[in-house]
Design a protein around this motif. Structure first.
Motif, PDB file in Angstrom:
ATOM      1  N   LYS A 163      54.307  60.077  33.004  1.00 49.77           N
ATOM      2  CA  LYS A 163      54.720  59.002  33.462  1.00 49.77           C
ATOM      3  C   LYS A 163      53.064  59.107  34.443  1.00 49.77           C
ATOM      4  O   LYS A 163      51.817  58.628  34.599  1.00 49.77           O
ATOM      5  CB  LYS A 163      55.117  59.523  34.908  1.00 49.77           C
ATOM      6  CG  LYS A 163      54.964  58.156  36.130  1.00 49.77           C
ATOM      7  CD  LYS A 163      56.443  59.098  37.025  1.00 49.77           C
ATOM      8  CE  LYS A 163      56.137  57.997  37.919  1.00 49.77           C
ATOM      9  NZ  LYS A 163      57.655  58.891  39.390  1.00 49.77           N
ATOM     10  N   GLU A 164      52.957  60.901  34.383  1.00 46.00           N
ATOM     11  CA  GLU A 164      52.326  61.565  35.107  1.00 46.00           C
ATOM     12  C   GLU A 164      50.710  62.093  33.840  1.00 46.00           C
ATOM     13  O   GLU A 164      51.116  61.559  32.309  1.00 46.00           O
ATOM     14  CB  GLU A 164      52.202  62.584  35.390  1.00 46.00           C
ATOM     15  CG  GLU A 164      52.810  62.594  36.362  1.00 46.00           C
ATOM     16  CD  GLU A 164      54.395  62.471  36.382  1.00 46.00           C
ATOM     17  OE1 GLU A 164      54.664  62.839  35.175  1.00 46.00           O
ATOM     18  OE2 GLU A 164      55.028  62.431  36.842  1.00 46.00           O
ATOM     19  N   PRO A 165      49.156  62.313  34.231  1.00 41.95           N
ATOM     20  CA  PRO A 165      48.763  62.413  33.241  1.00 41.95           C
ATOM     21  C   PRO A 165      48.822  62.941  32.362  1.00 41.95           C
ATOM     22  O   PRO A 165      49.741  64.367  32.630  1.00 41.95           O
ATOM     23  CB  PRO A 165      47.508  63.407  33.902  1.00 41.95           C
ATOM     24  CG  PRO A 165      47.443  62.500  35.416  1.00 41.95           C
ATOM     25  CD  PRO A 165      48.364  62.407  35.496  1.00 41.95           C
ATOM     26  N   ALA A 166      48.655  63.153  30.767  1.00 45.48           N
ATOM     27  CA  ALA A 166      49.510  63.975  29.681  1.00 45.48           C
ATOM     28  C   ALA A 166      48.594  65.815  30.268  1.00 45.48           C
ATOM     29  O   ALA A 166      49.383  66.122  29.526  1.00 45.48           O
ATOM     30  CB  ALA A 166      48.784  63.310  28.942  1.00 45.48           C
ATOM     31  N   ALA A 167      47.188  65.626  30.760  1.00 49.82           N
ATOM     32  CA  ALA A 167      46.992  66.984  30.862  1.00 49.82           C
ATOM     33  C   ALA A 167      47.859  67.815  31.562  1.00 49.82           C
ATOM     34  O   ALA A 167      47.457  69.019  31.473  1.00 49.82           O
ATOM     35  CB  ALA A 167      45.377  66.557  31.229  1.00 49.82           C
ATOM     36  N   LYS A 168      48.571  67.912  32.221  1.00 48.04           N
ATOM     37  CA  LYS A 168      49.154  68.037  33.138  1.00 48.04           C
ATOM     38  C   LYS A 168      50.309  69.150  32.099  1.00 48.04           C
ATOM     39  O   LYS A 168      50.919  69.537  32.736  1.00 48.04           O
ATOM     40  CB  LYS A 168      49.989  67.140  34.332  1.00 48.04           C
ATOM     41  CG  LYS A 168      48.932  67.136  35.769  1.00 48.04           C
ATOM     42  CD  LYS A 168      50.163  66.253  36.890  1.00 48.04           C
ATOM     43  CE  LYS A 168      48.983  65.671  38.098  1.00 48.04           C
ATOM     44  NZ  LYS A 168      49.643  65.447  39.249  1.00 48.04           N
TER      45      LYS A 168
END
Length: 405
Positions: free
Chosen positions: A163-168
């Motif tokens: 759901k969030e940026p994959a980098a997180k």
């Protein structure tokens, strides 16, 4: 030529042993490799794009591809810091290095990544790939060529949508596991083992993607707090593009229709006439799918038998030792599951996403109809919207726990 028979035998034996000596011709020490454990892929923003260097091409002479630039965040194992047993002194040292890079394609980004790492980038230990929802909705086909050509990529690598940026997800510090990528991969593997999600890995995703009568699906993850990851649903696709997601409870509904026997989901069921609820948990399921033609149109009949148990009840007034009460709960559970299945099928029909694989049933069982009227994935996606269906659910409660009252 040979002086005697013994010399000839010695030469033949030496020649026979030569192939056995070639096993380590390309060996390389693990310290000389940059082992990538996890990769996160996002759409690169304007700030990220400025970081691109002239590594795989000259910027002024390069024809820019139509796709947007991507940002790849890689977790690389640091040699000597991967714990191999009980936690040792100095265990607080971070075991992985997180590196970000950008590129026009995945291979372009990996070449840029190699430029920032001294050792050879090695993908043989890659455990998980995280695609941001933004990337998944724009399509995954642009990555398939690199991933399927590269012999280092294992088909068992986990592929998930975030759901969030994959980098997180590459920068998480989970409490339960020192290596973030292993924690991510274990989530996918263990959720399948306990019946929370169907088997899912990149090889299976490609297989379903290539089939004419089914669309692929992936785990959909969301962050809860700073370091907790939740399985937030099932991301479903039309061709290679994500077109929707289910609720977490609908994953169990999907598994029931697909005929995955192991149950793992529980839901509150209202006890008729009592104005109270009990928590009923599916233990196992049996599914029969039958496809026919009704008035020349495809029709699907799904019959599911649930084996369940009652884990908890809201009130002491509910008498679980009464067989009449259990019968009412079984009927109410069957009614509720049937309604949920119908709702999920209609939802996927609107998105032209046959994640249940009904098309493959028609292709296998009524091939003359398939070959004459459908024959392509695009045509089946159109037909799938008009498929009629009937669902029959039969629930049986076998256990109510250690207490009967």
């Amino acid at each position: 030529m040979w002086k005697n028979q013994r010399e000839l035998q010695a030469v033949i034996l030496l020649l026979a042993l030569l192939p056995l000596l070639s096993g380590c011709w390309d060996s390389q020490e693990i310290e000389q490799r940059a082992n990538v454990l996890a990769i996160g892929i996002d759409i690169a923003n304007e700030e990220d794009r400025k970081q691109e260097d002239e590594i795989s091409h000259l910027s002024k002479k390069f024809q820019i591809p139509d796709e947007e630039m991507i940002k790849v965040t890689a977790q690389i194992a640091i040699p000597g810091r991967i714990p191999l047993g009980p936690q040792q002194p100095g265990g607080s040292v971070k075991p992985v290095l997180v590196v970000e890079t950008v590129g026009h394609t995945l291979e372009d980004a990996m070449l840029n990544l190699q430029q920032e790492v001294a050792d050879e980038v090695f993908l043989g230990h890659l455990r998980v790939m995280v695609l941001s929802e933004e990337i998944a909705r724009k399509g995954t086909a642009r990555f398939n060529d690199f991933l399927r050509r590269n012999p280092e990529i294992r088909r068992t690598t986990a592929l998930v949508v975030s759901k969030e940026p994959a980098a997180k997800y590459m920068n998480l510090n989970p409490e339960l596991e020192r290596i973030p990528s292993l924690y991510l991969a274990d989530i996918v593997d263990n959720l399948s083992a306990i019946g929370k999600f169907p088997p899912s890995f990149i090889g299976l995703f490609w297989t379903i993607y290539s089939s004419k009568g089914q669309d692929p699906y992936l785990p959909y993850l969301a962050l809860k707090g700073k370091s907790t990851i939740q399985l937030n649903g099932l991301a479903y696709f039309n061709d290679d593009k994500m077109v929707g997601k289910t609720t977490p409870l609908e994953i169990g509904i999907f598994m029931a229709v697909r005929g995955i026997s192991r149950g793992g989901y529980g839901a509150f069921v209202e006890v008729p006439g009592e104005d109270e609820s009990v928590l009923v948990r599916a233990v196992s399921r049996k599914t029969k799918t039958k496809v026919t033609l009704k008035n020349g149109r495809p029709h699907v009949s799904v019959k599911i038998q649930y084996e369940a148990e009652i884990d908890e009840k809201e009130s002491a007034s509910i008498q679980l030792s009464n067989s009449a009460v259990l019968k009412k709960i079984e009927e109410e559970a069957s009614k509720s599951i049937k309604k949920s299945i119908e709702k999920l099928i209609v939802k996927t029909q609107k998105s032209k996403s046959d994640i249940f694989g009904f098309g493959e049933h028609f292709r296998a069982k009524i091939p003359e109809y398939w070959n004459k009227n459908i024959n392509t994935k695009d045509k089946w996606e159109e037909i799938y919207q008009t498929v009629t269906f009937d669902i029959k659910v039969d629930s049986h409660i076998h256990r109510v726990g250690m207490k009967s009252k």
